[in-house]
Motif scaffolding. Sequence first.
Motif, PDB file in Angstrom:
ATOM      1  N   ALA A  80      77.922  -0.265  18.400  1.00 44.50           N
ATOM      2  CA  ALA A  80      79.072   0.449  17.365  1.00 44.50           C
ATOM      3  C   ALA A  80      80.391  -0.080  17.957  1.00 44.50           C
ATOM      4  N   ILE A  81      81.270  -0.192  16.809  1.00 43.22           N
ATOM      5  CA  ILE A  81      82.375  -0.711  17.323  1.00 43.22           C
ATOM      6  C   ILE A  81      83.420   0.058  16.652  1.00 43.22           C
ATOM      7  N   GLY A  82      84.164   0.829  17.534  1.00 43.52           N
ATOM      8  CA  GLY A  82      85.459   1.876  16.618  1.00 43.52           C
ATOM      9  C   GLY A  82      86.957   1.228  16.972  1.00 43.52           C
ATOM     10  N   ASP A  83      87.823   2.190  16.519  1.00 46.91           N
ATOM     11  CA  ASP A  83      89.137   1.969  16.348  1.00 46.91           C
ATOM     12  C   ASP A  83      89.468   0.706  15.405  1.00 46.91           C
ATOM     13  N   LEU A  84      88.841   0.613  14.356  1.00 44.57           N
ATOM     14  CA  LEU A  84      89.027  -0.597  13.594  1.00 44.57           C
ATOM     15  C   LEU A  84      89.935  -0.355  12.476  1.00 44.57           C
ATOM     16  N   LEU A  85      90.764  -1.225  12.178  1.00 41.73           N
ATOM     17  CA  LEU A  85      91.522  -1.237  10.838  1.00 41.73           C
ATOM     18  C   LEU A  85      90.928  -1.942   9.741  1.00 41.73           C
ATOM     19  N   PRO A  86      90.983  -1.905   8.369  1.00 41.03           N
ATOM     20  CA  PRO A  86      90.364  -2.782   7.435  1.00 41.03           C
ATOM     21  C   PRO A  86      90.128  -4.325   7.869  1.00 41.03           C
ATOM     22  N   ASP A  87      91.471  -4.908   8.143  1.00 38.68           N
ATOM     23  CA  ASP A  87      91.360  -6.208   8.604  1.00 38.68           C
ATOM     24  C   ASP A  87      90.325  -6.594   9.795  1.00 38.68           C
ATOM     25  N   LEU A 114      84.811  21.848  27.912  1.00 34.86           N
ATOM     26  CA  LEU A 114      85.517  20.885  27.035  1.00 34.86           C
ATOM     27  C   LEU A 114      85.087  19.329  27.444  1.00 34.86           C
ATOM     28  N   ALA A 115      85.252  19.031  28.612  1.00 34.70           N
ATOM     29  CA  ALA A 115      84.993  17.626  28.834  1.00 34.70           C
ATOM     30  C   ALA A 115      83.470  17.162  28.230  1.00 34.70           C
ATOM     31  N   GLU A 116      82.643  18.049  28.462  1.00 36.16           N
ATOM     32  CA  GLU A 116      81.272  17.749  27.912  1.00 36.16           C
ATOM     33  C   GLU A 116      81.224  17.722  26.258  1.00 36.16           C
ATOM     34  N   VAL A 117      81.769  18.501  25.917  1.00 41.59           N
ATOM     35  CA  VAL A 117      81.958  18.338  24.199  1.00 41.59           C
ATOM     36  C   VAL A 117      82.595  17.226  23.792  1.00 41.59           C
ATOM     37  N   GLU A 118      83.860  16.953  24.499  1.00 38.92           N
ATOM     38  CA  GLU A 118      84.700  15.632  24.237  1.00 38.92           C
ATOM     39  C   GLU A 118      83.781  14.305  24.479  1.00 38.92           C
ATOM     40  N   SER A 119      83.072  14.531  25.450  1.00 29.87           N
ATOM     41  CA  SER A 119      82.291  13.298  25.768  1.00 29.87           C
ATOM     42  C   SER A 119      81.210  13.018  24.738  1.00 29.87           C
ATOM     43  N   ALA A 120      80.941  13.876  23.918  1.00 30.13           N
ATOM     44  CA  ALA A 120      79.896  13.825  22.876  1.00 30.13           C
ATOM     45  C   ALA A 120      80.519  13.374  21.713  1.00 30.13           C
ATOM     46  N   GLY A 121      81.811  13.001  21.649  1.00 31.13           N
ATOM     47  CA  GLY A 121      82.706  12.516  20.639  1.00 31.13           C
ATOM     48  C   GLY A 121      82.756  13.530  19.487  1.00 31.13           C
ATOM     49  N   LEU A 122      82.876  14.801  19.917  1.00 32.40           N
ATOM     50  CA  LEU A 122      82.840  15.993  19.004  1.00 32.40           C
ATOM     51  C   LEU A 122      84.334  16.377  19.038  1.00 32.40           C
ATOM     52  N   SER A 123      84.915  17.101  17.956  1.00 36.16           N
ATOM     53  CA  SER A 123      86.261  17.805  18.098  1.00 36.16           C
ATOM     54  C   SER A 123      85.980  19.254  18.290  1.00 36.16           C
ATOM     55  N   LEU A 124      87.014  19.725  18.896  1.00 42.09           N
ATOM     56  CA  LEU A 124      86.745  21.351  19.288  1.00 42.09           C
ATOM     57  C   LEU A 124      87.648  22.116  18.796  1.00 42.09           C
ATOM     58  N   ALA A 125      87.287  23.436  18.852  1.00 43.33           N
ATOM     59  CA  ALA A 125      88.117  24.589  18.721  1.00 43.33           C
ATOM     60  C   ALA A 125      87.908  25.321  19.806  1.00 43.33           C
ATOM     61  N   GLN A 128      86.241   5.027  19.733  1.00 40.87           N
ATOM     62  CA  GLN A 128      84.892   4.357  20.170  1.00 40.87           C
ATOM     63  C   GLN A 128      83.952   5.416  20.638  1.00 40.87           C
ATOM     64  N   ARG A 129      84.636   6.395  21.433  1.00 44.56           N
ATOM     65  CA  ARG A 129      83.824   7.478  22.142  1.00 44.56           C
ATOM     66  C   ARG A 129      83.003   8.057  20.904  1.00 44.56           C
ATOM     67  N   THR A 130      83.545   8.573  19.961  1.00 47.14           N
ATOM     68  CA  THR A 130      82.778   9.207  18.891  1.00 47.14           C
ATOM     69  C   THR A 130      81.884   8.117  18.137  1.00 47.14           C
ATOM     70  N   ALA A 131      82.294   6.854  17.905  1.00 50.75           N
ATOM     71  CA  ALA A 131      81.195   5.882  17.458  1.00 50.75           C
ATOM     72  C   ALA A 131      80.084   5.473  18.130  1.00 50.75           C
ATOM     73  N   SER A 132      80.570   5.496  19.295  1.00 45.33           N
ATOM     74  CA  SER A 132      79.222   5.230  20.384  1.00 45.33           C
ATOM     75  C   SER A 132      78.167   6.475  20.308  1.00 45.33           C
ATOM     76  N   ALA A 133      78.663   7.682  20.309  1.00 45.95           N
ATOM     77  CA  ALA A 133      77.727   8.997  20.429  1.00 45.95           C
ATOM     78  C   ALA A 133      77.057   8.877  18.926  1.00 45.95           C
ATOM     79  N   ILE A 134      77.887   8.666  17.909  1.00 48.76           N
ATOM     80  CA  ILE A 134      76.923   8.730  16.675  1.00 48.76           C
ATOM     81  C   ILE A 134      75.777   7.472  16.629  1.00 48.76           C
ATOM     82  N   ALA A 135      76.214   6.555  17.140  1.00 47.41           N
ATOM     83  CA  ALA A 135      75.567   5.109  16.977  1.00 47.41           C
ATOM     84  C   ALA A 135      74.245   5.586  17.972  1.00 47.41           C
ATOM     85  N   GLN A 136      74.303   6.329  19.091  1.00 46.43           N
ATOM     86  CA  GLN A 136      73.217   6.397  19.733  1.00 46.43           C
ATOM     87  C   GLN A 136      72.330   7.567  19.333  1.00 46.43           C
TER      88      GLN A 136
END
Length: 648
Positions: A516-523, A439-450, A501-509
């Motif tokens: 990559a900058i995550g956790d942003l609101l519109p303003d 689970l830690a391996e999947v989550e570190s890649a910024g992925l959701s899991l089931a 941020q974790r998901t954003a960084s993984a996608i950017a890589q």
Amino acid sequence: MSGEHHSEESSHGGCDGCHGDSRLPQGLLVTVSGVLTGLGLAFEWFVPSQTWLATGCFLLATISGGLLVFPAAWKALRARRLDMNVLMAVAVTGAWLIGQGEEAASVVFLFALSELLESWSAGRARRAIASLLKLSPETALVTDSSGKQVERPVGELEVGTEVLVKSGSRVPVDGVIVTGNSAINQAPITGESVPVEKQPGDQVFAGTINGESSLTVKVTKLAGDSTLARIVRLVEEAEGQKAPTQRFVDRFASYYTPAVFVAALLVATIPPLLFQQSWTDWLYRSLVLLVIACPCALVIATPVSIVSGLTALARRGVLVKGGAYLEAIGKLRALAVDKTGTITQGRPQVVRIVSLQGVSEYEILAKAAAIDTHSEHPLAKAVVDEAEKRDVIFTPALDYTSRTGRGAEGRIGGHPFFVGNHRMTHELGACTEEVKARLAEVESAGLSLAVVGHMPHDGCSAQALGIIAIGDALRPETREALRLLHDAGLEKVVMLSGDNQRTASAIAQKAGIDEAIGDLLPDQKVEHVKALVIKHRYVGMIGDGVNDAPALAVASVGIAMGAIGSDTAIETADMTLMKDDLTKVAEAIVLGRRTVRIIQFNVAFALAIKAIFLVLALMGHASLWMAIVADTGATLLVILNALRLLRN
């Protein structure tokens, strides 16, 4: 040309003439002018004996196009201001005085066409803001003193009021959940690709969509202070800060036009008065000077290049709202991009399946789909879609039960199974050290899991059978598009996302994005774009959602993903990718830079020709016909050079 766009005026300063004086539609006047100019040329070529036909057509064409220019020129003169309209009026009048009606009609038509192309963007901001406001409900359900649920206008709600938000409805206010658990689709505000699980104490935003169950929400902000209302204000402020882009030619005209008239007057009067020279000779030289000074080539140097560039991009599936933005595209040095729907495909997909007990991927997917087929949750839909794509055969589970914030369970073949998140797996006692590591391996890649597993029952302990990793996959062209953008000369590409941020960084890589900058609101996105503008000056922003609209407006060039983009983003943006192909951005930048170079060459060439023949005229070595040939020749060369942009 800075990021100053979205002006209500056209960049030529012809707004007054286009929108204030003419009672006829601008498009109709331009069309009539073009048709009559074409007819005049046809009569001139094929019926040369009937010159009055051609002259009549050119005159009517000049009047039609002139209705968009001459009134504005008159207003400018009354205001003691010399602008592009005055320059155009001088050029057209001068052309008629020397008998060049076809040139006058052609120039006024081309100029009016350029004005029409750039005026289409006027008023778009108001419609964008109107579509924003529709996201938030006008009323909210509240419980009155007698315990009844009544609807009240959102504008009348006070901080601390508790409202009921039913399943599937939009949240009417910014607030905090008091009771209830649910998954909230925050895409309209934050751009997150997957609904976010919410529980008591968590914040919700006006305009977001409640998913699974009813919530009681305590108002924390008045309607006018909500996140959605702030987005509206941000768009309004960004639009209001935009001033009309003043082209070099327009600024040059304020000096050029009066200087030409003064020079012509001095040439006509000083030699005869002070040196007893021939009045006829020097009046002729003065006339030659005025003819040479008619800035036909200079006037159309920019419009023809812009029209050619806009047409070439339209052929490539890229819609640009005006010439000022096309020039700005050619000067971009940095690019900010949204993640969901821009870099990624904007919908959850199964990325991989991890087997934990030697169970096959087929069986893991079959059991998960049997349970998830009962749910409308985007992650559940992704699992079912993957099962159908792989031709997995499954029967809907019996006794389906949804566990809010955790997952779901059901009976398959007489045995109870579950599909849930890390939390549910832990609570059931199925989270062994091996499972934790996977689970830690999947989550570190910024992925959701089931997690798919066996429920504890009849003395049997819970057991995790497999993990389904779900993510928002990259668009197929993303990596190639990023390479082309860097090749086009961009210094930096930054991804701004509402996801963590974790998901954003993984996608950017994966995509090859610089930062990559995550956790942003519109303003917060707006602030980052502003910082990029300060550092790089010319900055583009690509987005597709309502949450991107303020950042699109603040950027030098706002770029919207057309097919999937929200109406607000498209209306606010300056450039729309009709086919949602990111590689087209690089093409637009390359073509924009070619356009800028051609405009610069055309203007310099036109000025050089004028300067040479002005000197010859003052020395008495230029005749009237030479002036006409020089002006017409320069105009033709400028047009041909600009038309090179239409080549594929």
